[in-house]
Design a protein around this motif. Structure first.
Motif, short mmCIF file in Angstrom:
data_model
loop_
_atom_site.label_atom_id
_atom_site.label_comp_id
_atom_site.label_asym_id
_atom_site.label_seq_id
_atom_site.Cartn_x
_atom_site.Cartn_y
_atom_site.Cartn_z
N GLN A 194 -0.30 11.81 5.95
CA GLN A 194 -0.72 13.20 6.11
C GLN A 194 -1.31 13.47 7.49
O GLN A 194 -1.37 14.63 7.93
CB GLN A 194 -1.73 13.56 5.02
CG GLN A 194 -1.25 13.29 3.60
CD GLN A 194 0.05 14.02 3.26
OE1 GLN A 194 0.15 15.22 3.46
NE2 GLN A 194 1.04 13.30 2.74
N ARG A 195 -1.75 12.44 8.18
CA ARG A 195 -2.28 12.59 9.55
C ARG A 195 -1.20 12.30 10.60
O ARG A 195 -1.50 12.22 11.79
CB ARG A 195 -3.47 11.65 9.75
CG ARG A 195 -4.66 11.95 8.85
CD ARG A 195 -5.81 10.98 9.06
NE ARG A 195 -5.41 9.60 8.70
CZ ARG A 195 -5.33 8.60 9.57
NH1 ARG A 195 -5.59 8.80 10.84
NH2 ARG A 195 -4.99 7.40 9.17
N LEU A 196 0.03 12.13 10.15
CA LEU A 196 1.18 11.81 11.00
C LEU A 196 1.06 10.44 11.66
O LEU A 196 1.67 10.18 12.70
CB LEU A 196 1.41 12.90 12.07
CG LEU A 196 1.67 14.31 11.54
CD1 LEU A 196 1.98 15.26 12.69
CD2 LEU A 196 2.81 14.33 10.51
N LYS A 239 0.84 -1.20 0.00
CA LYS A 239 0.00 0.00 0.00
C LYS A 239 0.87 1.24 0.00
O LYS A 239 1.81 1.36 0.78
CB LYS A 239 -0.89 0.00 1.25
CG LYS A 239 -1.65 1.30 1.49
CD LYS A 239 -2.37 1.27 2.82
CE LYS A 239 -3.00 2.62 3.14
NZ LYS A 239 -3.70 2.60 4.44
N GLY A 240 0.57 2.19 -0.89
CA GLY A 240 1.37 3.41 -0.97
C GLY A 240 1.00 4.39 0.12
O GLY A 240 -0.17 4.66 0.37
N ILE A 241 2.00 4.93 0.79
CA ILE A 241 1.81 5.95 1.81
C ILE A 241 2.27 7.28 1.22
O ILE A 241 3.41 7.40 0.76
CB ILE A 241 2.62 5.64 3.09
CG1 ILE A 241 2.32 4.22 3.59
CG2 ILE A 241 2.35 6.69 4.17
CD1 ILE A 241 0.88 3.97 3.95
N HIS A 242 1.40 8.27 1.24
CA HIS A 242 1.78 9.61 0.77
C HIS A 242 2.55 10.30 1.90
O HIS A 242 1.97 10.74 2.89
CB HIS A 242 0.55 10.40 0.36
CG HIS A 242 -0.13 9.86 -0.86
ND1 HIS A 242 0.32 10.14 -2.14
CD2 HIS A 242 -1.18 9.01 -1.00
CE1 HIS A 242 -0.46 9.52 -3.02
NE2 HIS A 242 -1.36 8.83 -2.36
N LEU A 243 3.86 10.34 1.74
CA LEU A 243 4.74 10.78 2.82
C LEU A 243 4.60 12.27 3.13
O LEU A 243 4.32 13.09 2.25
CB LEU A 243 6.20 10.51 2.45
CG LEU A 243 6.62 9.06 2.17
CD1 LEU A 243 8.10 9.01 1.86
CD2 LEU A 243 6.30 8.17 3.35
N THR A 244 4.80 12.58 4.40
CA THR A 244 4.94 13.98 4.80
C THR A 244 6.19 14.55 4.14
O THR A 244 7.10 13.82 3.73
CB THR A 244 5.06 14.09 6.32
OG1 THR A 244 5.91 13.04 6.79
CG2 THR A 244 3.71 13.98 7.00
N LYS A 245 6.24 15.88 4.06
CA LYS A 245 7.34 16.53 3.34
C LYS A 245 8.05 17.56 4.20
O LYS A 245 7.48 18.13 5.13
CB LYS A 245 6.80 17.20 2.07
CG LYS A 245 6.29 16.20 1.03
CD LYS A 245 5.82 16.91 -0.24
CE LYS A 245 5.34 15.90 -1.28
NZ LYS A 245 4.91 16.57 -2.52
#
Length: 252
Positions: free
Chosen positions: A212-214, A109-115
């Motif tokens: 995105q929700r940490l 599953k892809g996790i949209h990483l924090t930046k």
């Protein structure tokens, strides 16, 4: 850096993921991971819209690809610096298969990483057995990825950055300390769970992504992690302890 001894280095990501999944308290932190086939990739891609595929056995982020369904219904994947787009899933899968050949791959599953400054980052949690054979989380560090690539590994252009600096834009000082403690507990739990099955391991480097929700997601558990990345931190006491423990169990 000395090589990890036989019995201490578990190379199969699939085996380690399955062992971690057996711990109920860890399941909410483990992204769905399956062996990659045409069907598993297609079903997970349609469920999550973005997934990562990676070799079951591999290091430094080599061979990792990000696969996506675009808004216009086309498919794409990126490997290294190269991104390719396709009109159909089958066309894309055939192209991916030419790269993976007969090697066993996993789909996750892809996790949209924090930046951090518009660059994706993830976190390495170092957990080791102390000289008294107690598990301790000895270091937490951030890795900021090359914006052109899909992985954050230092050997693939990633940059080591103190975790406190990466979290500064997301939470105040007091919450940062609590959050880092939470990451350490996650690392300890993962180390103890892996050690329950693989008795020879003495250390793990847990790669953790924040969405995105940490919320922390365990991307991978390395049983032969590079300790020297911690020597890049200004606080040399962290690497000093890591090196001392590593020498005690014969790694350095």
């Amino acid at each position: 850096m000395s090589r990890c001894r036989r019995g201490r280095h578990i190379t199969s990501k699939w085996r380690k993921t399955r062992v971690l999944w057996m711990k109920r308290a860890l399941r909410s932190n483990i992204p769905e991971t399956r062996r990659m086939t045409r069907d598993s990739l297609k079903s997970m891609l349609h469920r999550y819209r973005m997934v990562y595929i990676k070799p079951d056995v591999g290091t430094y982020g080599n061979g990792v690809m990000r696969v996506e369904i675009r808004g216009n219904g086309t498919y794409s994947y990126q490997s290294g610096l190269r991104a390719r787009q396709f009109a159909s899933f089958n066309q894309m899968f055939d192209s991916i298969r030419k790269l993976t050949r007969r090697r066993r791959y996993l789909v996750q599953k892809g996790i949209h990483l924090t930046k951090y400054r518009k660059r994706r980052f993830d976190i390495r949690v170092m957990v080791q057995q102390s000289p008294s054979r107690r598990w301790e989380a000895t270091g937490v560090i951030g890795r900021v990825g090359d914006p052109r690539k899909v992985v954050t590994n230092v050997h693939n252009g990633g940059k080591i950055t103190p975790i406190e600096k990466l979290l500064a834009a997301y939470m105040p000082e007091r919450k940062k300390r609590i959050f880092v403690s939470r990451l350490k507990r996650l690392g300890m739990m993962a180390a103890k769970q892996l050690h329950s099955r693989f008795r020879g391991i003495k250390e793990i480097g847990l790669d953790v992504a924040l969405d995105q929700r940490l919320h922390p997601w365990v991307l991978e558990a390395n049983t032969c992690p590079d300790p020297y990345i911690f020597n890049k931190l200004k606080d040399k006491r962290i690497f000093g302890r890591i090196a001392r423990y590593a020498r005690a169990y014969g790694r350095l």
